[in-house]
Design a protein around this motif. Structure first.
Motif, PDB file in Angstrom:
ATOM      1  N   HIS A   8      41.810   2.750  39.827  1.00  0.00           N
ATOM      2  CA  HIS A   8      40.911   2.290  40.851  1.00  0.00           C
ATOM      3  C   HIS A   8      41.205   0.730  41.228  1.00  0.00           C
ATOM      4  O   HIS A   8      40.927   0.682  42.452  1.00  0.00           O
ATOM      5  N   ARG A   9      41.360  -0.073  40.341  1.00  0.00           N
ATOM      6  CA  ARG A   9      41.431  -1.280  40.425  1.00  0.00           C
ATOM      7  C   ARG A   9      42.797  -1.630  41.288  1.00  0.00           C
ATOM      8  O   ARG A   9      42.791  -2.500  42.354  1.00  0.00           O
ATOM      9  N   HIS A  10      43.726  -1.055  40.990  1.00  0.00           N
ATOM     10  CA  HIS A  10      45.141  -1.040  41.725  1.00  0.00           C
ATOM     11  C   HIS A  10      45.025  -0.498  42.981  1.00  0.00           C
ATOM     12  O   HIS A  10      45.628  -1.314  44.342  1.00  0.00           O
ATOM     13  N   HIS A  11      44.236   0.420  43.305  1.00  0.00           N
ATOM     14  CA  HIS A  11      44.151   1.131  44.801  1.00  0.00           C
ATOM     15  C   HIS A  11      43.292   0.206  45.484  1.00  0.00           C
ATOM     16  O   HIS A  11      43.802  -0.195  46.670  1.00  0.00           O
ATOM     17  N   LEU A  12      42.273  -0.256  44.990  1.00  0.00           N
ATOM     18  CA  LEU A  12      41.510  -1.396  45.869  1.00  0.00           C
ATOM     19  C   LEU A  12      42.238  -2.590  46.001  1.00  0.00           C
ATOM     20  O   LEU A  12      42.076  -3.227  47.044  1.00  0.00           O
ATOM     21  N   LEU A  49      34.590   1.614  47.906  1.00  0.00           N
ATOM     22  CA  LEU A  49      34.571   0.964  46.533  1.00  0.00           C
ATOM     23  C   LEU A  49      33.917   1.682  45.534  1.00  0.00           C
ATOM     24  O   LEU A  49      34.198   1.470  44.336  1.00  0.00           O
ATOM     25  N   ALA A  50      33.609   3.038  45.658  1.00  0.00           N
ATOM     26  CA  ALA A  50      33.160   4.166  44.819  1.00  0.00           C
ATOM     27  C   ALA A  50      33.467   5.404  45.414  1.00  0.00           C
ATOM     28  O   ALA A  50      33.503   5.545  46.608  1.00  0.00           O
ATOM     29  N   HIS A  54      38.283   9.229  50.880  1.00  0.00           N
ATOM     30  CA  HIS A  54      39.354  10.352  50.338  1.00  0.00           C
ATOM     31  C   HIS A  54      40.124   9.711  49.350  1.00  0.00           C
ATOM     32  O   HIS A  54      40.446  10.342  48.303  1.00  0.00           O
ATOM     33  N   GLY A  55      40.926   8.440  49.632  1.00  0.00           N
ATOM     34  CA  GLY A  55      41.583   8.113  48.714  1.00  0.00           C
ATOM     35  C   GLY A  55      41.024   7.652  47.684  1.00  0.00           C
ATOM     36  O   GLY A  55      41.659   7.746  46.356  1.00  0.00           O
ATOM     37  N   THR A  56      39.910   7.015  47.628  1.00  0.00           N
ATOM     38  CA  THR A  56      38.876   6.688  46.423  1.00  0.00           C
ATOM     39  C   THR A  56      38.747   7.799  45.570  1.00  0.00           C
ATOM     40  O   THR A  56      38.708   7.910  44.372  1.00  0.00           O
ATOM     41  N   LEU A  57      38.305   9.092  46.266  1.00  0.00           N
ATOM     42  CA  LEU A  57      37.937   9.976  45.526  1.00  0.00           C
ATOM     43  C   LEU A  57      39.284  10.764  44.879  1.00  0.00           C
ATOM     44  O   LEU A  57      39.265  11.203  43.730  1.00  0.00           O
ATOM     45  N   ARG A  58      40.408  10.565  45.492  1.00  0.00           N
ATOM     46  CA  ARG A  58      41.641  11.220  44.802  1.00  0.00           C
ATOM     47  C   ARG A  58      42.042  10.335  43.733  1.00  0.00           C
ATOM     48  O   ARG A  58      42.529  10.919  42.627  1.00  0.00           O
TER      49      ARG A  58
END
Length: 521
Positions: free
Chosen positions: A114-118, A103-104, A154-158
């Motif tokens: 970030h919102r679309h990814h999550l 989530l972060a 990693h996805g969130t970092l990217r």
């Protein structure tokens, strides 16, 4: 039974009458266990500890609280309702942040991305944090039903570095974000290399991140391929993990009939790596159906550029012909079951059934479902073989993970969300004898604690935290199925967290007694 106020107070309690599966894999034995406040203070032959309040557990097996090696319940603390899907299984600790989804962190400039990814995985979230430390403060304040061990994705970092684009991100920026997360208390780095934008990452990009872990950290991966190129994906994971220090393969499997029988080959690769000094483990869930986002079946070209790009491609005039050519010959639409959608339409039906009901073909049904639900669709995919699953279960380095999707989405999620750990004890221990009971408990407790370096848990021994479960070995089993998955298991009688009873007679008592844990140095 004690009152709620008594349960919240420090206590001394003697657990008697059970057979002990202490988490080490040694044979069951009768024993009494003494709890003083949050810790186990003694384990002794029956009748040798006296003068303490007793809890009798006749005919039950007493084990360390189970540890879910692969959970997506990162959002559980943020829900108004308690997520009881794991605690009712006897799970007291969950490793979250898997498959590259945490989530972060996020950056204000990439807030929409970030919102679309999550949103591909989680229900809508009120994101009030940016850094990993701020997220942990938010969830700690909300409270945990189970203990949480967070990974950073990693996805969130990217996404934080470069959005949903396929463009190469700044390695330095991602390294700085990872370093902050590790300093805040992350247990390791996870990746999910079939999901955008992580699927665009090169091995070098992931290796640069692994360097931050300093040769002693943990790289946990949903590999790049679990089908035709499984062995190549294993080799890539090991290359990255060697730089990090340790490697853990998430939900090891071989998908698609043409690849069935290759899990033993993957296990051989892992055995060779261990013989060469590399610390590598894996987890599995005890089902031959997987579950993930429906969009993951799309070609990579559809997934670059974010949701708007994907929806535009799916809505284009040539989308049907293009996808028919790409998917029609290799995708078994009768094996893809819709699990959850925002509108709750189509849940519990396969794409083949949806197509028949709409007098169309399965490719058009795939397009229609993804477009009308704006890509927020979870599927169940019947894609694996029992022999591969049992081969993975027999390997002594295999831990157990539910891979349960985030709570709060509703619908008909995979029954692994409610039944994973009882199913191991029932189908694969009592019924099929793939594991004996002490070994099954070890896979669900001490092996997982050791893999993720979770301190003072996973074994029943003096000094360890009193996270415990008592279950009936004759009746414990999973109950939920693919049409009615949310039914809780049977046979899990009593659960306590740090000495506080949270499940009594199979019922959750309504207290969030878990906590966010920190890794052992």
């Amino acid at each position: 039974m004690r009152s709620s106020s008594q349960e919240d107070a420090p206590m001394t309690e003697l657990l008697t009458g059970a057979h002990l599966a202490d988490g080490t894999g040694t044979p069951l034995r009768p024993a009494d266990v003494l709890i003083d406040d949050t810790r186990i203070t003694a384990v002794a032959p029956p009748g040798t500890l006296t003068g303490h309040p007793r809890r009798d557990l006749p005919g039950l097996v007493l084990a360390p609280g189970f540890i879910d090696a692969h959970s997506h319940a990162d959002n559980a603390p943020l829900l108004t309702e308690h997520d009881t899907t794991k605690i009712l299984q006897g799970v007291t600790t969950e490793v979250v942040g898997n498959c590259g989804f945490s989530l972060a962190p996020h950056t204000p400039a990439r807030a929409d991305d970030h919102r679309h990814h999550l949103g591909r995985l989680f229900p809508p979230l009120p994101v009030t944090w940016q850094t990993f430390a701020e997220l942990l403060h938010t969830t700690d304040t909300a409270g945990h039903v189970t203990n949480h061990c967070p990974l950073v994705g990693h996805g969130t970092l990217r996404v934080a570095a470069t959005g949903m684009s396929a463009a190469a991100p700044s390695a330095r920026r991602m390294q700085a974000l990872l370093d902050e997360a590790m300093s805040a208390g992350a247990f390791g780095l996870s990746s999910g290399l079939i999901y955008p934008p992580a699927l665009f990452a090169t091995t070098d990009e992931l290796t640069a991140l692994a360097e931050v872990l300093g040769g002693t950290g943990l790289y946990v991966t949903h590999m790049r391929d679990e089908g035709d190129h499984l062995l190549d994906a294993v080799d890539e994971a090991l290359r990255i993990g060697r730089v990090a220090g340790r490697t853990h393969l998430s939900h090891l499997k071989a998908t698609h009939p043409r690849n069935w029988g290759t899990v033993p080959d993957a296990l051989d690769r892992l055995h060779l790596a261990r013989a060469d000094g590399h610390d590598v483990r894996q987890d599995v869930y005890p089902y031959t159906a997987s579950s993930t986002t429906l969009a993951s079946v799309l070609p990579t070209t559809y997934l670059s550029g974010g949701d708007d790009h994907t929806l535009a491609r799916l809505s284009a005039r040539n989308a049907h012909a293009e996808l028919t050519a790409a998917l029609g010959g290799s995708t078994h639409f009768n094996r893809i079951l819709i699990a959850t959608t925002p509108s709750h339409r189509h849940e519990g039906r396969t794409l083949a059934e949806i197509a028949e009901a709409q007098s169309t073909d399965p490719v058009q049904a795939l397009i229609d479902v993804l477009v009308t639900e704006e890509l927020r669709v979870a599927m169940i995919h019947f894609s694996m073989h029992e022999d591969d699953l049992e081969a993975a279960l027999r390997d002594p380095h295999t831990t157990i993970g539910s891979d349960g999707l985030p709570p709060g989405n509703g619908g008909r999620p995979h029954p692994r969300m409610t039944g994973t750990f009882p199913r191991v004890l029932a189908r694969y221990t009592r019924d099929r004898a793939v594991l004996d009971l002490p070994e099954a408990v070890r896979r669900m407790t001490s092996l997982t604690a050791d893999t993720f370096r979770i301190p003072d848990r996973g074994i029943i021994a003096p000094g360890h935290v009193a996270d415990l479960v008592a279950f009936d070995p004759a009746t414990v089993r999973d109950v939920g199925d693919y049409q009615d998955p949310m039914r809780p298991p049977t046979g899990v009688t009593w659960v306590c967290l740090a000495g506080r009873t949270v499940v009594e007679d199979g019922r959750f008592l309504g207290r969030r007694a878990g906590q966010r844990l920190t890794p052992k140095i």
